[in-house]
Design a protein around this motif. Structure first.
Motif, PDB file in Angstrom:
ATOM      1  N   ARG A 262      -8.453   5.756  -4.463  1.00 44.68           N
ATOM      2  CA  ARG A 262      -8.866   6.190  -3.131  1.00 44.68           C
ATOM      3  C   ARG A 262      -7.705   6.869  -2.416  1.00 44.68           C
ATOM      4  O   ARG A 262      -6.555   6.463  -2.557  1.00 44.68           O
ATOM      5  CB  ARG A 262      -9.340   4.991  -2.309  1.00 44.68           C
TER       6      ARG A 262
ATOM      7  N   THR B  77     -13.134   8.183  -2.151  1.00 39.91           N
ATOM      8  CA  THR B  77     -13.019   7.176  -3.204  1.00 39.91           C
ATOM      9  C   THR B  77     -13.664   7.730  -4.464  1.00 39.91           C
ATOM     10  O   THR B  77     -14.817   8.179  -4.429  1.00 39.91           O
ATOM     11  CB  THR B  77     -13.710   5.864  -2.789  1.00 39.91           C
TER      12      THR B  77
ATOM     13  N   LEU C  55       0.842  -1.192   0.000  1.00 42.22           N
ATOM     14  CA  LEU C  55       0.000   0.000   0.000  1.00 42.22           C
ATOM     15  C   LEU C  55       0.878   1.243   0.000  1.00 42.22           C
ATOM     16  O   LEU C  55       1.627   1.480   0.941  1.00 42.22           O
ATOM     17  CB  LEU C  55      -0.899   0.015   1.233  1.00 42.22           C
TER      18      LEU C  55
ATOM     19  N   THR D 162      -4.933   3.960  -2.635  1.00 40.94           N
ATOM     20  CA  THR D 162      -5.383   2.677  -3.151  1.00 40.94           C
ATOM     21  C   THR D 162      -5.553   2.814  -4.657  1.00 40.94           C
ATOM     22  O   THR D 162      -6.283   3.698  -5.119  1.00 40.94           O
ATOM     23  CB  THR D 162      -6.720   2.267  -2.507  1.00 40.94           C
TER      24      THR D 162
ATOM     25  N   THR E  88      -2.348   7.769   2.366  1.00 43.15           N
ATOM     26  CA  THR E  88      -2.311   6.425   1.822  1.00 43.15           C
ATOM     27  C   THR E  88      -3.151   6.399   0.556  1.00 43.15           C
ATOM     28  O   THR E  88      -4.160   7.101   0.446  1.00 43.15           O
ATOM     29  CB  THR E  88      -2.828   5.378   2.812  1.00 43.15           C
TER      30      THR E  88
END
Length: 245
Positions: free
Chosen positions: A174, A214, A101, A244, A242
């Motif tokens: 995301r 998202t 990640l 995604t 972070t």
């Protein structure tokens, strides 16, 4: 026999998992397949670099080619006909990303003892993104030794007043980040932009909290704009991003 312009119809990783156009993968080898004039030949390119030739099945018109050793970056594949006027397929784009990640905590990417200040109009490169000071009075990466946990630690992105733009090196689905204020009398908002530069979402930033978003179907986030709209001369801190894919 009519000349068939090559097409790329499918890309799979070596585990057989499809890698759709515009998507990401952690695999560094993929197999491309498509259609072209039966019994002839196509050549595969990644950008302008050739990745080899592939024969076209004389019965089905299907070709296939494995491409290995892909770097962590964007790849734009095309299939060029080695016949006729050498027509070329539409591109098939994918991004190879590092496994795990991805995160950004601003612990690297600056030098010196002054907190890595960025003057208005200047930018600074980090592993996952580029920070541009559009109009902020102050942008730095200083640790003020305040109680910022769990939303920030070390050297967060610190902003006073104005607009900061974060451009991601690879588009993501995301985003999550922590935000902390020095004072309750402060306001800020975050805007998310897609790969075409169109805004897809805008919302007030929640302080001493996690902020996350998202993107909707068929959209990916490429740019984030953070605007400190009511500052009272106080810093706001952003950290622990972070992503995604």
């Amino acid at each position: 026999m009519p000349v068939v312009t090559p097409t790329i119809t499918e890309v799979k990783d070596l585990k057989g998992k499809p890698v759709p156009h515009g998507s990401t993968t952690v695999e560094t080898s993929v197999t491309l397949s498509g259609l072209a004039s039966k019994g002839l030949e196509v050549e595969i390119f990644d950008g302008t670099a050739t990745k080899g030739k592939a024969p076209v099945d004389p019965v089905t018109g299907i070709w296939s080619r494995e491409v290995t050793g892909l770097s962590v970056s964007e790849h734009r594949f095309t299939a060029k006909a080695n016949y006729g006027a050498s027509p070329v397929s539409e591109p098939w784009v994918l991004n190879v990303i590092a496994a795990g990640l991805p995160t950004e905590d601003f612990e690297s990417g600056f030098s010196g003892d002054e907190g890595g200040h960025i003057r208005p109009g200047a930018s600074r490169n980090f592993p996952t993104l580029v920070v541009l000071n559009v109009s902020a009075a102050s942008v730095s990466f200083m640790n003020f030794h305040e109680q910022l946990e769990p939303y920030s630690s070390g050297r967060p992105l610190s902003v006073i007043g104005g607009l900061v733009k974060l451009t991601l090196k690879i588009s993501v689905k995301r985003i999550k980040f922590g935000a902390v204020d020095q004072s309750a009398y402060t306001e800020a908002k975050v805007s998310y932009f897609d790969e075409q530069g169109a805004i897809v979402h805008q919302t007030p930033i929640q302080f001493r909290a996690w902020n996350e978003y998202t993107a909707p179907d068929l959209k990916r986030i490429k740019t984030i704009e953070i605007e400190h709209t009511l500052d009272k001369g106080q810093h706001v801190f952003f950290d622990k991003f972070t992503f995604t894919y």
